[in-house]
Design a protein around this motif. Sequence first.
Motif, mmCIF file in Angstrom:
data_model
loop_
_atom_site.group_PDB
_atom_site.id
_atom_site.type_symbol
_atom_site.label_atom_id
_atom_site.label_comp_id
_atom_site.label_asym_id
_atom_site.label_seq_id
_atom_site.Cartn_x
_atom_site.Cartn_y
_atom_site.Cartn_z
ATOM 1 N N MET A 1 0.850 -1.192 0.000
ATOM 2 C CA MET A 1 0.000 0.000 0.000
ATOM 3 C C MET A 1 0.886 1.243 0.000
ATOM 4 N N CYS A 359 -2.612 2.711 -7.343
ATOM 5 C CA CYS A 359 -2.515 2.020 -6.059
ATOM 6 C C CYS A 359 -2.359 0.525 -6.329
ATOM 7 N N THR A 360 -2.411 -0.272 -5.291
ATOM 8 C CA THR A 360 -2.212 -1.713 -5.448
ATOM 9 C C THR A 360 -3.370 -2.366 -6.194
ATOM 10 N N GLY A 361 -4.580 -2.051 -5.812
ATOM 11 C CA GLY A 361 -5.749 -2.653 -6.453
ATOM 12 C C GLY A 361 -5.824 -4.157 -6.233
ATOM 13 N N CYS A 365 -5.054 -5.944 -2.776
ATOM 14 C CA CYS A 365 -5.793 -5.213 -1.749
ATOM 15 C C CYS A 365 -7.240 -5.686 -1.713
ATOM 16 N N LYS A 367 -9.733 -4.310 -0.457
ATOM 17 C CA LYS A 367 -10.737 -3.247 -0.613
ATOM 18 C C LYS A 367 -10.970 -2.875 -2.076
ATOM 19 N N ALA A 368 -10.117 -3.335 -2.951
ATOM 20 C CA ALA A 368 -10.161 -2.865 -4.335
ATOM 21 C C ALA A 368 -11.389 -3.380 -5.074
ATOM 22 N N VAL A 395 -6.955 4.440 -8.841
ATOM 23 C CA VAL A 395 -7.188 3.918 -7.494
ATOM 24 C C VAL A 395 -8.348 2.927 -7.505
ATOM 25 N N GLY A 396 -8.218 1.924 -6.634
ATOM 26 C CA GLY A 396 -9.208 0.854 -6.605
ATOM 27 C C GLY A 396 -10.379 1.118 -5.689
ATOM 28 N N CYS A 397 -10.296 2.168 -4.864
ATOM 29 C CA CYS A 397 -11.427 2.505 -4.002
ATOM 30 C C CYS A 397 -11.239 3.934 -3.504
ATOM 31 N N ARG A 399 -10.398 5.212 -0.821
ATOM 32 C CA ARG A 399 -9.299 5.586 0.084
ATOM 33 C C ARG A 399 -8.212 6.354 -0.668
ATOM 34 N N ARG A 400 -8.117 6.131 -1.964
ATOM 35 C CA ARG A 400 -7.220 6.920 -2.830
ATOM 36 C C ARG A 400 -5.759 6.850 -2.389
ATOM 37 N N CYS A 401 -5.281 5.671 -2.072
ATOM 38 C CA CYS A 401 -3.898 5.528 -1.616
ATOM 39 C C CYS A 401 -2.916 6.025 -2.681
HETATM 40 S S1 SF4 Z 1 -6.933 2.944 -2.782
HETATM 41 FE FE1 SF4 Z 1 -8.275 1.317 -2.009
HETATM 42 S S2 SF4 Z 1 -7.902 -0.374 -3.426
HETATM 43 FE FE2 SF4 Z 1 -6.187 1.029 -3.653
HETATM 44 S S3 SF4 Z 1 -4.613 0.236 -2.252
HETATM 45 FE FE3 SF4 Z 1 -5.786 1.839 -1.173
HETATM 46 S S4 SF4 Z 1 -7.355 0.693 -0.048
HETATM 47 FE FE4 SF4 Z 1 -6.568 -0.679 -1.639
#
Ligand code: SF4
Length: 447
Positions: A1, A359-361, A365, A367-368, A395-397, A399-401
């Motif tokens: 992450m 991000c990881t996605g 992850c 959450k993605a 980003v996969g969700c 949280r916008r890592c």
């Molecule tokens: S933005 Fe969401 S999907 Fe992407 S790494 Fe962070 S928690 Fe995971």
Amino acid sequence: MPDRGAGAAAGVPVGWACPGRSIRRVWSPRGRSAPDACPGALRVHVAADGNLARVRVPGGRLHADQLAALAAAASELGDGGLELTSRGNVQLRGLPAGAERELAARLWAAGLLPSETHERVRNVIASTLSGRAEGGRFDLRTLVDELDQGLCADPALAELPGRFLFTVDDGRGDVTGFGADVGLFAVASDTLAVLLGGTDTGVRLPPAAGAGTALRAARAFLAEYTAQGGTAWRLTELDDGVPRVAHRLRSALDPAFVGSPGGLADAPAPTRPPVGRIAQIDGRLALALMVPLGRLTLAQVDVLEAAARAGAHEINITPWRTVVVPDLGTGEAERRLAALTGEGLVADTSAGWVGVTGCTGRPGCAKALADVRADANRVHPVAAPGPAGLPVHWVGCERRCGRPVDRHVEVLATVDGYQVSLDGRPRSRSATLDETAAAIAAARRGT
Ligand code: SF4
């Protein structure tokens, strides 16, 4: 992450970060209810694809031997790749439970884990190629080493939150825009300005006093953090954090160093470094290469390590997920550039990959909502390229890592496709990658 995750989008603006030109809006999530969960090499993050370890690389400078040690650990303990983070650190993924002790032993032997107690707080971003590139006002390498050593030598500073950040900017203004908790910015070859949360404190001092003063500022933060209950993750999350910590710092300094706050007239905005060949002041070349989506394969690490050994035996990792190989002669640089780009690293400023992060996605992850890296891989060879295009972050969700600090196009996975946004405003929602690619291309042009 990636390093910067949840929170930035959920806070409240507390003012422009600098009274001169604005550096960036500082966001301050209030009322943290839990300590930060930033992973380290020992305190790993449990991800959907195994454990994730983050190895701090203060100032982004990595010796060729250290790069080789990381690659061996990734190959023998992890999933075989090295991820670069938005703070210029390195992550290993896919580690089995319990592998962190073996990893720690390897990192310690390579000089990458000088302190087990302080491993998560060695967060220092510094100007890339300082002492080598045009435009720098002083060579910050010794200062960064002193700062890291001083940080690890003070037991109290192990209590800093894992998100606490130092920046050291040699005057080019490439990293001050990160709005670090404690920033040093060279306003002249013999003078550093001290910034807190991106705001000029009025403190001016010689470079020799820079590391010690940055550490004093960190202690001043800790004192205020403790006084306010110890829940903040960043200095700007404290109530009146900047003025209160600045007051504590100024009170502890030689009065000769203390001037009027807010005098920094030429505050820099964030800047991305170039890719390709960079002329050094000594006539040699540095090679800067984009790492697609910030993930290095072992084959890429091999050619990178070989290139490093042809120069200064080091690479620099930047917060923009590029790698820089310094001190190459012209002919050597051309040979190494061919080898590096042959393995998929990017040196062409017109390539669609430049400025693209994610991000990881999925599957790493839980959450993605999508495999954003695979989708970005499909989109960017066909997305409209261009050096003038805005950066893109997938980003996969929500949280916008890893969200960049500068203006960028956001591509957010939704339950039925992607939403493309610019300046925080959604521009389109699309169900197919072709539609997403078109929306990204238009947004990158700002049209
Ligand atoms: S933005 Fe969401 S999907 Fe992407 S790494 Fe962070 S928690 Fe995971």
